[in-house]
Design an enzyme around this catalytic site. Structure first.
Site, PDB file in Angstrom:
ATOM      1  CG  PHE A   1       1.235   0.698   4.252  1.00 19.25           C
ATOM      2  CD1 PHE A   1       0.273   1.625   4.622  1.00 19.25           C
ATOM      3  CD2 PHE A   1       2.407   1.161   3.686  1.00 19.25           C
ATOM      4  CE1 PHE A   1       0.480   2.987   4.426  1.00 19.25           C
ATOM      5  CE2 PHE A   1       2.625   2.524   3.487  1.00 19.25           C
ATOM      6  CZ  PHE A   1       1.650   3.438   3.861  1.00 19.25           C
TER       7      PHE A   1
ATOM      8  NE  ARG B   1      -7.905   6.488   2.252  1.00 17.53           N
ATOM      9  CZ  ARG B   1      -8.731   5.779   1.498  1.00 17.53           C
ATOM     10  NH1 ARG B   1      -9.412   6.399   0.547  1.00 17.53           N
ATOM     11  NH2 ARG B   1      -8.899   4.482   1.666  1.00 17.53           N
TER      12      ARG B   1
ATOM     13  CG  PHE C   1      -3.449   0.260  -3.397  1.00 13.70           C
ATOM     14  CD1 PHE C   1      -3.984   0.117  -2.130  1.00 13.70           C
ATOM     15  CD2 PHE C   1      -2.449  -0.611  -3.787  1.00 13.70           C
ATOM     16  CE1 PHE C   1      -3.531  -0.870  -1.259  1.00 13.70           C
ATOM     17  CE2 PHE C   1      -1.983  -1.607  -2.934  1.00 13.70           C
ATOM     18  CZ  PHE C   1      -2.534  -1.729  -1.663  1.00 13.70           C
ATOM     19  CG  PHE C   2      -5.939   5.743  -1.905  1.00 14.59           C
ATOM     20  CD1 PHE C   2      -5.865   5.654  -0.517  1.00 14.59           C
ATOM     21  CD2 PHE C   2      -4.873   6.321  -2.585  1.00 14.59           C
ATOM     22  CE1 PHE C   2      -4.759   6.127   0.178  1.00 14.59           C
ATOM     23  CE2 PHE C   2      -3.763   6.800  -1.898  1.00 14.59           C
ATOM     24  CZ  PHE C   2      -3.696   6.702  -0.510  1.00 14.59           C
TER      25      PHE C   2
END
Length: 359
Positions: free
Chosen positions: A196, A336, A93-94
């Site tokens: 999200f 990140r 997902f990231f």
């Protein structure tokens, strides 16, 4: 050195005052799935195997990004194989989020459109996309095959329904970024619940307990409110922490940016308002969880099924609580969000800036 140990809430990390939430540090003890060391190793290997990040990027950045820490601090009671599947999916997902970002930065509308349609197709028939030439599609398909194996067809269809909506929300974000459109606060809050993936992470509470919840329990007002508050906290705290990164990258999707653009707030005022909303989520969750505990107690009606459902609801609530501490510490440990350490504040060093998405 690790900032915490298994089952511990202790930390040696200094959190900047503007981002510090004493109530989270005191009321939400930090826990970590005991499978974490193997989880980190296996997810790193999976990223390499699926070619989701270049080998050099995996070696230099994967552990420091702490993606496995985030999930291992959330679904703490999950069986090991479920925990691994969720961790790999989260890492995917990231990477997908980074591809979406780079496609927007470079104006690659055609590449994004192809990826969007391929992900929709892989979500519905993952087995047919395991060897797709785009590693992002193949990695997603692999994740879906594994996640779909834990519970029944109804759960799988619900998860797919929720993630189709996430893909379309990412498309709306892409169009906003290409056109430079900053959504209003109301528009942003609605969109944020999808980008999200509020209901995806909530869905994954169930395989973590090994129990698919009856619809009447899952949609019970007490349960849905607590779940929503845990996710809203995570999304808005992410906005608070990532605001410098997103301003530097000319992003248009952040609660703070919407407040500045549409409500006329200064940067300082916007940070204060986002923080207020974050703190309110915590306070409201502490009240809402009492309703979930009452629900769990009412389900224990003397039958085996009632007892199992009651135990599952309690486990889901415990993991909702975990989300607060896991998200909180992740934002202060993950590379990140360490924009000040990047050579270019607008370009994350862990992404392949030019090549990604060009296929």
């Amino acid at each position: 050195m690790r900032a915490f140990s298994y089952g511990s809430s202790s930390t040696a990390l200094a959190v900047p005052p503007a981002l510090s939430l004493p109530v989270v540090e005191s009321e939400f003890p930090r826990r970590l799935h005991p499978y974490w060391p193997r989880l980190q190793e296996n997810t790193r290997a999976w990223l390499l195997e699926k070619r989701l990040m270049p080998a050099g990027k995996v070696e230099e950045y994967a552990d420091g990004l702490r993606y496995t820490d985030l999930m291992a601090g959330y679904y703490t009671g999950a069986p090991d194989e479920v925990m691994q599947a969720i961790a790999d999916y989260s890492a995917w997902f990231f990477v997908w989020d980074d591809r979406h970002d780079r496609d927007a930065v470079h104006g690659r509308a055609g590449a994004w459109r192809k990826l969007r349609f391929r992900l929709h197709a892989a979500l519905d028939a993952p087995g047919e996309h395991l060897h797709h030439r785009d590693p992002l599609v193949a990695g997603f398909a692999d994740s879906m095959v594994r996640l779909y194996s834990f519970l029944g067809e109804k759960w799988n269809k619900r998860f797919a329904f929720h993630f189709h909506a996430v893909i379309e929300a990412y498309d709306r974000e892409f169009r906003n970024r290409i056109s430079g459109t900053v959504p209003t606060v109301a528009e942003y809050l609605e969109l944020r619940r999808l980008t999200f993936a509020h209901w995806i992470w909530t869905d994954l509470l169930e395989p973590s307990t090994g129990h698919e919840l009856p619809v009447g329990v899952r949609l019970h007002p007490a349960f849905t409110r607590a779940a929503l508050l845990s996710q809203e906290f995570a999304a808005w705290y992410n906005d608070l922490c990532s605001l410098p990164k997103e301003i530097a990258g000319d992003e248009v999707h952040n609660l703070g940016i919407s407040l500045i653009h549409h409500e006329g707030l200064t940067l300082e005022e916007a940070v204060t308002e986002v923080r207020r909303r974050v703190e309110e989520c915590v306070e409201q969750f502490l009240a809402a969880e009492k309703g979930v505990l009452r629900l769990a107690e009412s389900l224990a009606d003397g039958t085996v099924r009632g007892k199992e459902t009651s135990v599952a609801v309690t486990a889901c609530l415990e993991n909702m609580r975990n989300w607060f501490s896991s998200v909180y510490w992740f934002h202060h440990e993950s590379g990140r969000y360490m924009v000040d350490s990047w050579d270019d504040r607008s370009t994350p060093p862990y992404v392949n800036n030019e090549a990604a998405g060009g296929k």
